[in-house]
Every structure is written in structure tokens, then in C-alpha cells.
Enzyme design. Structure first.
Site, PDB file in Angstrom:
ATOM      1  N   GLU A   1      82.978  72.892  59.063  1.00 23.81           N
ATOM      2  CA  GLU A   1      82.215  74.112  59.266  1.00 23.81           C
ATOM      3  C   GLU A   1      81.216  74.323  58.133  1.00 23.81           C
ATOM      4  OE1 GLU A   1      84.480  77.637  59.829  1.00 23.81           O
ATOM      5  OE2 GLU A   1      85.602  76.854  61.555  1.00 23.81           O
TER       6      GLU A   1
ATOM      7  N   ASP B   1      51.878  55.554  65.470  1.00 20.64           N
ATOM      8  CA  ASP B   1      52.892  56.220  66.300  1.00 20.64           C
ATOM      9  C   ASP B   1      53.383  57.457  65.581  1.00 20.64           C
ATOM     10  OD1 ASP B   1      54.442  56.607  68.512  1.00 20.64           O
ATOM     11  OD2 ASP B   1      55.519  54.700  68.379  1.00 20.64           O
TER      12      ASP B   1
ATOM     13  N   ASP C   1      52.080  52.228  73.051  1.00 25.13           N
ATOM     14  CA  ASP C   1      52.401  52.467  74.460  1.00 25.13           C
ATOM     15  C   ASP C   1      51.357  53.408  75.040  1.00 25.13           C
ATOM     16  OD1 ASP C   1      53.124  55.062  73.574  1.00 25.13           O
ATOM     17  OD2 ASP C   1      55.195  54.417  73.268  1.00 25.13           O
TER      18      ASP C   1
ATOM     19  N   LYS D   1      53.736  48.124  77.647  1.00 24.36           N
ATOM     20  CA  LYS D   1      55.123  47.694  77.493  1.00 24.36           C
ATOM     21  C   LYS D   1      55.949  48.245  78.644  1.00 24.36           C
ATOM     22  CE  LYS D   1      57.008  51.567  74.929  1.00 24.36           C
ATOM     23  NZ  LYS D   1      57.689  52.062  73.739  1.00 24.36           N
TER      24      LYS D   1
ATOM     25  N   ARG E   1      62.489  63.847  71.675  1.00 28.33           N
ATOM     26  CA  ARG E   1      62.274  62.845  72.723  1.00 28.33           C
ATOM     27  C   ARG E   1      62.887  63.257  74.054  1.00 28.33           C
ATOM     28  NH1 ARG E   1      64.088  57.794  69.062  1.00 28.33           N
ATOM     29  NH2 ARG E   1      65.244  59.499  68.070  1.00 28.33           N
TER      30      ARG E   1
END
Length: 313
Positions: free
Chosen positions: A40, A219, A170, A193, A97
Site C-alpha cells: 500500500e 517515434d 509505421d 510494416k 497505447r
């Protein structure tokens, strides 16, 4: 003005918080952020913050869940201590993401985290290079989203020459790469890709001319470095004279460091939004740039109600 600012930090990135405090010329606030033996988290704000504008700096990096909970508990403690405004400064926003339903019956965890920060009592969020810009809309409060591009551009212009091609790893990163290319006056290339599974990428082919040029892969983050190193190999195979990379968030989990060290990448430029591990610091290929001046200036402008948009470049 600055006597009304209080800046606190969790345990995720205390070195960055100290740099920001030095830039703003405000001492780091006194707070006890500890963990009980059962896991905790307990927080005690050890100075008066009644009516103050409080900034709490915490990257939700590994261990993600622990650091996220630290942030939430600190915000709650500040709310109950009658802080006037509470701005959550999140250099790296974990779970970003998971910003959409990529498959049936999956969560949108980036929205869940935004709701948790809202429920804890934050009144504003300052973040940097979100994985997806639409995450700003997940919050029911003002969000200042800044970019590390000015820091990276200064380094690239100084160190990497003129014959540059900026590469998006990408299709999703094309807008970011185009912005870099425009400001550098450089060409743009895109890597196509196909993902075959989580954290697995297969490079197909390159769109654009990279032969004889210094290729810079741009990126927002590097996690396991699978995409990055495969992209670098494809660029080298297509005639790039030199391959470098730049990212804001150095997640660098799993085999990332070994992959980078064994790759054709000559230099990976990252920021200190996430503190590097000891192994990463020993890598001769990783260059760390500080975003403390950028975040510090944003904090100063937020407090004084000045425009933050001029920091976007």
C-alpha cells in the site's frame, strides 16, 4: 508570482523533478511518499499548500501500476489539503497505447486512467508526446500537450549534418515524421510494416529514397525495440549511409538494450521523461536529452496564465 507555486514529485522520476525545480527556481516540495510492507502507498504532504497552485510531477513508467497509484494518492492528499489548483505533470503517460478498441471485448485503458486522474482531484494535466493526440479528449479538464521536438531538433541540426531523410517507422507516425522533416528541410520516408503479434513487427518495404543519406527514425517511444531495429536494418539494406533514431520516451523493456546494441543504429536520442536503467545508461549508443527546460517553462506559463502554444514550435 513564484511564491504561489508548489512543485512536488513522486518516486518515478525525482531527478527530472529536481531539474525542473532548478529551472523554475522553486524548491521541491516536501512530501513523504512511501510504501507499506504489503504494497500500500502512503503519502503525507509536509508543508502548507492551502490555496496554492500545486504541480505534481510523476511519469507513469515501470512499475506502471505502482507509479500511477502514487500519482493518484498524491493528488488526493493535495485535494484534501485544500490546494487551490492541482496540475498533474505526466512526462510519460502510461497505458497510452490502449487508446481504442483494437479487438472485440478489449478495454480503452487510456480513458480509464484519465477518469482516475479526474476522480482523484486534478484540475489540469500537462503531458508530453502522447502516443495518440486524441487522448487529450479523454479528460474532463484542460490538458496542455507539449512536444519534445524542439529539444530533439536542436541536437539533430547540430550533430547529424544536412543530407538527412526523416523516417516514420509505421503509417501511424507519418504526421510526426513529416513535422520533423519540414523543420529540418529534409526528405521523408515511410516504412510499411505488418504486425504478426503483440510486440512483434515485420518490416515489409520502404516508401521514399534513403540511398546514401543519413536516415533518422522518429517515434514517440521505444519499448522492446523490435520495430526500431528491424526498421534500421531495412534502411541499411536499402542504402542508407548511416542510421540513427530519435524518440521521446525510452521505455526500453525486455530485450530492447541488447537489440539496440546489436543493431546497425549508430545513435538513439531519447529524453529523460523516463529515467534510464543502469544497463541503458551503460550503452554507448543512447544519448539522453533533458526536457526539464521545456516542462519548466510550461509550468511557469500555466501558472502565470500565459500561452503555452508557442512551445509547440
Amino acid at each position: 508570482m513564484l511564491d504561489k507555486i508548489k512543485i512536488f514529485s513522486g518516486n518515478s522520476n525525482s531527478s527530472l523533478a529536481s531539474e525542473i525545480c532548478d529551472f523554475v527556481n522553486v524548491p521541491l516540495g516536501k512530501a513523504s511518499v512511501k510504501t507499506f510492507s504489503d504494497g500500500e502507498i502512503t503519502v503525507e504532504i509536509q508543508e502548507n499548500i492551502r490555496g496554492r497552485h500545486v504541480f505534481v510531477i510523476q511519469s507513469t513508467c515501470s512499475p506502471v501500476n505502482h507509479n500511477l497509484m502514487e500519482l493518484l494518492v498524491m493528488i488526493d492528499a493535495m485535494k484534501r489539503a485544500s490546494a487551490g489548483y492541482i496540475t498533474a505533470v505526466i512526462p510519460y503517460y502510461g497505458y497510452a497505447r490502449q487508446d481504442r478498441k483494437a479487438a472485440p471485448r478489449t478495454p480503452i485503458t487510456a480513458k480509464l486512467v484519465a477518469d482516475l486522474i479526474d476522480a482523484a482531484g486534478a484540475t489540469r494535466v500537462l503531458c508530453m508526446d502522447l502516443h495518440a493526440g486524441q487522448i487529450q479528449g479523454f479528460f474532463n479538464m484542460p490538458v496542455d500537450h507539449i512536444y519534445a521536438m524542439p529539444i530533439a531538433l536542436s541536437y539533430v541540426k547540430e550533430k547529424m549534418g544536412d543530407d538527412i531523410v526523416v523516417v516514420s517507422p509505421d503509417a501511424g507516425g507519418v504526421e510526426r515524421a513529416r513535422a520533423y522533416a519540414k523543420r529540418l528541410g529534409a526528405a521523408l520516408a515511410i516504412i510499411d510494416k505488418r504486425r504478426t503479434g503483440p510486440n512483434v513487427a515485420e518490416v515489409m518495404h520502404i516508401i521514399g529514397d534513403v540511398e546514401g543519406k543519413t536516415a533518422i527514425i522518429v517515434d514517440d517511444m521505444v519499448d522492446t525495440a523490435g520495430t526500431l531495429t528491424q526498421a534500421a536494418k531495412a534502411l541499411a539494406d536499402n542504402g542508407a549511409s548511416k542510421v540513427c533514431a530519435s524518440c521521446t520516451h525510452a521505455v526500453l523493456s525486455g530485450p530492447a538494450i541488447d537489440r539496440i546494441n546489436d543493431s546497425v543504429i549508430e545513435e538513439l536520442v531519447v529524453t529523460n521523461s523516463i529515467p534510464l536503467t543502469e544497463i541503458a545508461r551503460k550503452s554507448g549508443k543512447i544519448k539522453v536529452l533533458s526536457v526539464a527546460p521545456l516542462l519548466g517553462e510550461a509550468i511557469r506559463r500555466i501558472h502565470s496564465d500565459d500561452s503555452v502554444s508557442s512551445l509547440f514550435v
